[in-house]
Scaffold this active site. Structure first.
Site, PDB file in Angstrom:
ATOM      1  N   HIS A  67      25.058  17.057  20.465  1.00  0.00           N
ATOM      2  CA  HIS A  67      24.743  18.212  20.271  1.00  0.00           C
ATOM      3  C   HIS A  67      26.216  19.035  20.201  1.00  0.00           C
ATOM      4  O   HIS A  67      26.654  19.332  21.493  1.00  0.00           O
ATOM      5  CB  HIS A  67      23.752  19.079  20.836  1.00  0.00           C
ATOM      6  CG  HIS A  67      22.548  18.440  21.208  1.00  0.00           C
ATOM      7  ND1 HIS A  67      22.474  17.234  22.081  1.00  0.00           N
ATOM      8  CD2 HIS A  67      21.278  18.457  20.279  1.00  0.00           C
ATOM      9  CE1 HIS A  67      21.149  16.789  21.984  1.00  0.00           C
ATOM     10  NE2 HIS A  67      20.267  17.673  20.857  1.00  0.00           N
ATOM     11  N   HIS A 108      15.413  23.407  25.530  1.00  0.00           N
ATOM     12  CA  HIS A 108      14.047  23.589  25.232  1.00  0.00           C
ATOM     13  C   HIS A 108      13.302  24.669  25.849  1.00  0.00           C
ATOM     14  O   HIS A 108      12.409  25.374  24.957  1.00  0.00           O
ATOM     15  CB  HIS A 108      13.279  22.147  25.330  1.00  0.00           C
ATOM     16  CG  HIS A 108      13.758  21.188  24.540  1.00  0.00           C
ATOM     17  ND1 HIS A 108      14.886  20.425  24.836  1.00  0.00           N
ATOM     18  CD2 HIS A 108      13.206  20.743  23.468  1.00  0.00           C
ATOM     19  CE1 HIS A 108      14.912  19.549  23.871  1.00  0.00           C
ATOM     20  NE2 HIS A 108      14.213  19.679  22.882  1.00  0.00           N
ATOM     21  N   ASP A 126      19.472  23.379  15.735  1.00  0.00           N
ATOM     22  CA  ASP A 126      18.534  22.617  16.470  1.00  0.00           C
ATOM     23  C   ASP A 126      17.291  23.574  16.185  1.00  0.00           C
ATOM     24  O   ASP A 126      17.027  24.619  15.435  1.00  0.00           O
ATOM     25  CB  ASP A 126      18.934  22.764  17.908  1.00  0.00           C
ATOM     26  CG  ASP A 126      18.375  21.600  18.715  1.00  0.00           C
ATOM     27  OD1 ASP A 126      17.118  20.980  18.491  1.00  0.00           O
ATOM     28  OD2 ASP A 126      18.921  21.484  19.825  1.00  0.00           O
TER      29      ASP A 126
END
Length: 343
Positions: free
Chosen positions: A173, A185, A251
């Site tokens: 990432h 998350h 994302d």
């Protein structure tokens, strides 16, 4: 009957093992340009092939179908698919025998890609290029190594295998998620390091030929107070300094790490304005419906033209996609499978 619709910038998920009427409605919207599958969309290989064919039949050209299928903890399809090792296993092997590790990484890429392609999946979000600093639980053994050179070498080998299997690559990432302890998350991670320290994490992006990159939902205040996926400064750094001209994915805009940008429409605008080509919205059908009803991005033909590059190829030197039975009889697949089983 398929509908001829140009690719839009949203990549969304579907509800279950087959398409609902709501799924079909969303997938036929011109803002949608791809599908991401999850474990809930998988029962067995036969069902998966039926689902991907159902999706392919909806539109022309067909929507790219993607999945997070890295190996280790992150492998959405398990029963009926080869269990792939965590990338740390390859990094540990590299410490003993670099050539054997690169061979194994290429085998993993080939099996990963060719099995997915045999069931109509075009693309997997892999490889993870984050460095294993020993701090991030969400990355951890998904990383090849703490050493950026080892990460670059093993990722290059895995990418060769993906290509042989008929699939492109996605480095993630950017610029690096391995230092922060918080999981994007469920939190909003902040990486307070200097640019010189972050540049170490970026080294693989300078060395690899990638088809796509996914920025992190991490804030790096040394350059910008916005998460990397919402930051024109970070994405310009990727484009210019790493000379990257492929697809930039946001994302998942439903994640807590994206909440700093506001509502789902605000998040989509922030990612789009920053320079993301494809925006992921997962596990929140109400968010998708809100975007389809309210979001009105300015068309960007150059960005839309990148999306077909996600579509998979037949692989293994074949002119047409292999069935699973044909794949299992192929000598290159058999050799790669033996290499993985020996790990």
């Amino acid at each position: 009957m398929s509908t001829n619709i140009p690719y839009g910038p949203l990549m969304i998920d579907v509800e279950g093992l087959s398409l609902t009427e709501a799924d079909k409605r969303r997938l036929q919207h011109p803002l949608v340009g791809g599908v991401i599958l999850f474990s809930r969309n998988y029962k067995d290989p036969v069902q998966l092939s039926a689902l991907t064919q159902e999706i392919a039949d909806l539109r022309h050209p067909p929507l790219p179908i993607t999945v997070d299928h890295e190996g280790g903890r992150v492998q959405r399809f398990r029963e009926g698919f080869t269990r792939l090792p965590a990338m740390r296993v390859l990094g540990e092997l590299f410490a003993q025998d670099p050539i054997a590790a690169e061979d194994a990484a290429e085998a993993v890429g080939l099996v990963l890609a060719s099995e997915l392609r045999a069931h109509g999946v075009d693309f997997s979000f892999t490889p993870v290029l984050d460095l294993d600093w020993g701090r991030s639980g969400v990355i951890g053994d998904r990383s090849f190594s703490k050493d950026p050179q080892i990460v670059a070498r093993l990722a290059a080998a895995l990418i060769r295998g993906l290509s042989k299997g008929g699939m492109g690559s996605c480095g993630k990432h950017f610029p690096g998620h391995g230092w922060v302890e918080a999981d994007s998350h469920v939190a909003i991670p902040v990486d307070e390091r200097t640019m010189a320290e972050i540049e170490i994490d970026m080294q693989p992006y300078h060395e690899l030929s990638l088809d796509a990159v996914m920025p992190a939902h991490v804030i790096y205040p040394v350059l910008d107070e916005r998460p990397a996926g919402f930051s024109p400064r970070w994405l310009e750094k990727l484009r210019l300094e790493c000379q990257f001209d492929g697809i930039i994915f946001s994302d998942d805009l439903s994640m807590e790490g994206a909440s700093v940008a506001g509502t789902i429409v605000d998040r989509a605008n922030a990612a789009w304005d920053a320079g993301c080509d494809v925006l992921l919205v997962c596990n929140k059908p109400d968010f998708v419906d809100e975007l389809l009803a309210q979001w009105q991005p300015v068309a960007q033909p150059k960005r839309a033209a990148r999306i077909p590059n996600l579509l998979g190829q037949p692989g293994l030197g074949q002119a047409h996609p292999l069935t699973r039975a044909q794949l299992e009889a192929h000598a290159d697949y058999q050799a790669a499978l033996k290499r993985i089983q020996a790990l």
